[in-house]
Design an enzyme around this catalytic site. Structure first.
Site, short mmCIF file in Angstrom:
data_model
loop_
_atom_site.label_atom_id
_atom_site.label_comp_id
_atom_site.label_asym_id
_atom_site.label_seq_id
_atom_site.Cartn_x
_atom_site.Cartn_y
_atom_site.Cartn_z
CD GLU A 205 35.49 38.66 24.66
OE1 GLU A 205 34.68 38.58 25.63
OE2 GLU A 205 36.37 37.91 24.71
CB CYS B 218 30.72 44.16 28.24
SG CYS B 218 32.38 44.34 28.09
P1 NAD Z 1 26.22 46.22 18.47
O1 NAD Z 1 25.81 44.59 18.74
O2 NAD Z 1 24.92 46.87 18.12
O3 NAD Z 1 27.23 46.38 17.44
C1 NAD Z 1 28.38 45.97 17.59
C2 NAD Z 1 29.17 45.99 16.01
O4 NAD Z 1 28.39 44.78 15.10
C3 NAD Z 1 28.82 47.34 15.30
O5 NAD Z 1 30.37 47.17 14.42
C4 NAD Z 1 27.76 46.83 14.27
O6 NAD Z 1 27.86 47.80 13.07
C5 NAD Z 1 27.93 45.42 14.01
N1 NAD Z 1 26.67 44.71 13.77
C6 NAD Z 1 25.41 45.13 13.77
N2 NAD Z 1 24.46 44.33 13.21
C7 NAD Z 1 25.42 43.28 12.60
C8 NAD Z 1 25.03 42.09 11.90
N3 NAD Z 1 23.99 41.74 11.57
N4 NAD Z 1 26.16 41.33 11.52
C9 NAD Z 1 27.44 41.67 11.75
N5 NAD Z 1 27.65 42.74 12.39
C10 NAD Z 1 26.39 43.80 12.97
O7 NAD Z 1 26.70 46.59 19.83
P2 NAD Z 1 27.20 47.90 20.13
O8 NAD Z 1 25.93 48.85 20.62
O9 NAD Z 1 27.98 48.76 19.36
O10 NAD Z 1 27.86 47.77 21.51
C11 NAD Z 1 27.48 47.56 22.78
C12 NAD Z 1 27.44 46.29 23.29
O11 NAD Z 1 28.71 45.66 23.08
C13 NAD Z 1 26.91 46.18 24.75
O12 NAD Z 1 25.85 44.97 24.69
C14 NAD Z 1 28.11 45.40 25.50
O13 NAD Z 1 28.06 44.60 26.51
C15 NAD Z 1 28.97 44.85 24.21
N6 NAD Z 1 30.47 44.62 24.50
C16 NAD Z 1 30.99 43.83 24.98
C17 NAD Z 1 32.55 43.62 25.39
C18 NAD Z 1 33.07 42.36 25.89
O14 NAD Z 1 34.15 42.30 25.78
N7 NAD Z 1 32.30 41.33 26.21
C19 NAD Z 1 32.91 44.72 25.40
C20 NAD Z 1 32.59 45.89 24.76
C21 NAD Z 1 30.96 45.74 24.48
#
Ligand code: NAD
Length: 471
Positions: free
Chosen positions: A244, A278
């Site tokens: 997502e 998002c």
């Molecule tokens: P992010 O991608 O920076 O981090 C998300 C999660 O992934 C965190 O827990 C982080 O620690 C982890 N992570 C980071 N690097 C990783 C790796 N290499 N391997 C595995 N896990 C890793 O996102 P964010 O800044 O926390 O959240 C905002 C983003 O999330 C925005 O782009 C938003 O659009 C998206 N989002 C999407 C939805 C949806 O349902 N489509 C909902 C909410 C947020």
């Protein structure tokens, strides 16, 4: 100062073996309010081992037993809704309507899944073949900071419904919310090892989980860039994935729209969760004929969107979650000017009268072309772009001209036309005229907004796989 040093593994809180801490902040004051111990890959291994031990018995529990567990989880979340609400306000700073929605959603996610499970037919016959939907294996879940509590609950709910044990790596920026929630869910008394929570950074704990050979399914919510890394890591052992990811939704204002109704809707859809969503509709597509009037009404409508801290119930836009996020929004506002867009309202810096906190000025850009970076990239703040269009075909073309495909919006009065336009939009969801949230409708995106769907029966089936018995 709150020190969070433990994970939740095998039914109990236990010390993290990590040696590094990450600071936790109150974004409304910029004050450090705590630290979270960042777990090492070793903790992920311990949690996965606990989930693996729990899997054989748990995957063979009856759906009826798991419905009862989901109800206990719902009650545990509901009983602690005030503490959850307080933690979200302090650590995340979201305005009251979002905090209330999230705190209620925490409990409701379990009840919604219980309702799905109660009526779900797990076996079906195809000729003389019996097809049974079986749990996909031990699951891993990774959540983002902008909806950490909600996604922990919805991912745990579907795992329990499916009969898979799970290891959750929450956002390291949301550790206080995670702690309050974990303490609450512990009270539901699920069998040890069925759910486990490991605090840690994405680079260490997150990537260890995504690559772990004993994980059969990863459910990830976060940015598209991280989603790509998770997808690559999961491929090595052919994990099933639900991704997502980000969005850049369009809101198409049709030329028969009643602007008294539509304009408040446009702002609400664009400023969801202070723009840190998002699903925010950040590209407002307006027919040339209505452009001047929509601009004027949107600018006036901003008076209904006061910026302020979460404890002020009048606030409708809270702070950005971090200094980094504040800087990112500022740089996009500056970029918009450089690209030739016109600032209709807002601009760089903090709102007047606010000296501290990661608050930004809600900003409306007009004269935006869909090729500008402010119209193509996720800004993740209360910054909206107004893009004019010629006719219906042009609006659909602009809406679909994006790498993302999560949620679009169509607003107008003729219901046949609204559906006709909605059906041509390339996104997992299209909201017509501010329709209410449906927690059982599939949630997810096309293109770079992700892979797969969550919620309802589609979400449940993403944690199951068919096994055919040819008899
Ligand atoms: P992010 O991608 O920076 O981090 C998300 C999660 O992934 C965190 O827990 C982080 O620690 C982890 N992570 C980071 N690097 C990783 C790796 N290499 N391997 C595995 N896990 C890793 O996102 P964010 O800044 O926390 O959240 C905002 C983003 O999330 C925005 O782009 C938003 O659009 C998206 N989002 C999407 C939805 C949806 O349902 N489509 C909902 C909410 C947020």
């Amino acid at each position: 100062m709150r020190e969070i040093t433990e994970n939740y593994i095998d039914g109990q809180f236990c010390p993290s073996t990590g040696t590094e801490n990450a600071p936790l902040f109150n974004p409304a004051t910029e004050e450090q309010i705590g630290n979270v111990r960042l777990s090492a890959g070793r903790d992920v291994d311990t949690a996965v081992a606990a989930a693996k031990r729990a899997f054989p018995a748990f995957s063979n529990t009856s759906p009826g037993d798991r419905v009862l567990m989901l109800r206990r989880l719902a009650a545990a979340a509901a009983d602690n809704a005030d503490a959850i609400r307080k933690a979200i306000q302090e650590e995340y700073g979201a305005p009251a309507p979002f905090v209330d929605f999230t705190a209620n959603h925490a409990g409701n996610a379990f009840l919604d899944m219980a309702a799905v499970l109660e009526t779900y037919a797990r076996t079906r016959n195809i000729g003389t073949t019996e097809v049974e939907m079986r749990p996909v294996g031990v699951a891993g879940a990774i959540t983002p900071w902008n909806a950490n509590v909600g996604f922990i609950c919805s991912k745990l709910a579907v795992a329990v419904a499916a009969g898979t044990s799970i290891v959750i790596k929450p956002s390291e920026m949301s550790a206080m919310q995670t702690q309050v929630l974990a303490e609450a869910l512990h009270g539901a008394g699920l069998p040890s090892g069925v759910f486990n929570i490991v605090n840690g950074s994405g680079a260490d704990a997150g990537s260890a989980l995504a690559a772990h050979p004993d994980i059969g399914k990863i459910s990830f919510t976060g940015s598209t860039t991280t989603g790509q890394a998770v997808y690559r890591a999961a491929a090595a052992t052919m994990k099933r994935v639900t991704l997502e990811l980000g969005g850049k939704g369009a809101q198409i204002v049709l030329d028969d729209a009643d602007l008294d109704v539509v304009v408040p809707n446009l702002l609400a859809n664009g400023f969801i969760n202070s723009g840190q969503a998002c699903i925010a509709g950040t590209r407002i597509l307006v027919p040339f004929r209505l452009l001047a009037e929509v601009e004027a009404r949107l600018a006036a409508g901003l008076a209904e969107w006061p910026v302020g801290p979460a404890f002020d119930t009048a606030s409708r836009i809270g702070p950005m979650v971090s200094r980094k996020q504040w800087d990112q929004v500022q740089s996009y506002i500056a970029l918009g000017r450089i690209e030739g867009a016109r600032v209709l309202v807002g601009g760089e810096g903090r709102p007047d009268g606010i000296e501290r906190g990661w608050f930004v000025r809600p900003t409306l850009f007009t004269d935006v072309s869909n090729s500008m970076r402010i119209a193509r990239e996720e800004i993740f703040g209360p910054v909206l772009s107004i893009i004019p269009y010629r006719d219906e075909e042009d609006a659909i073309r602009i809406a679909n001209d994006t790498d993302y495909g999560l949620q679009n919006y169509v607003l107008g009065t003729n219901s046949d036309r609204l559906r006709r336009v909605a059906r041509r939009l390339e996104s997992g969801r299209v909201v017509i005229n501010g329709a209410a949230h449906n927690p059982l409708a599939p949630f997810g995106g096309t293109k770079q907004s992700g892979v797969g769907r969550e919620y309802g029966v589609f979400g449940l089936e993403a944690f199951l796989e068919p096994r055919a018995l040819l008899i």
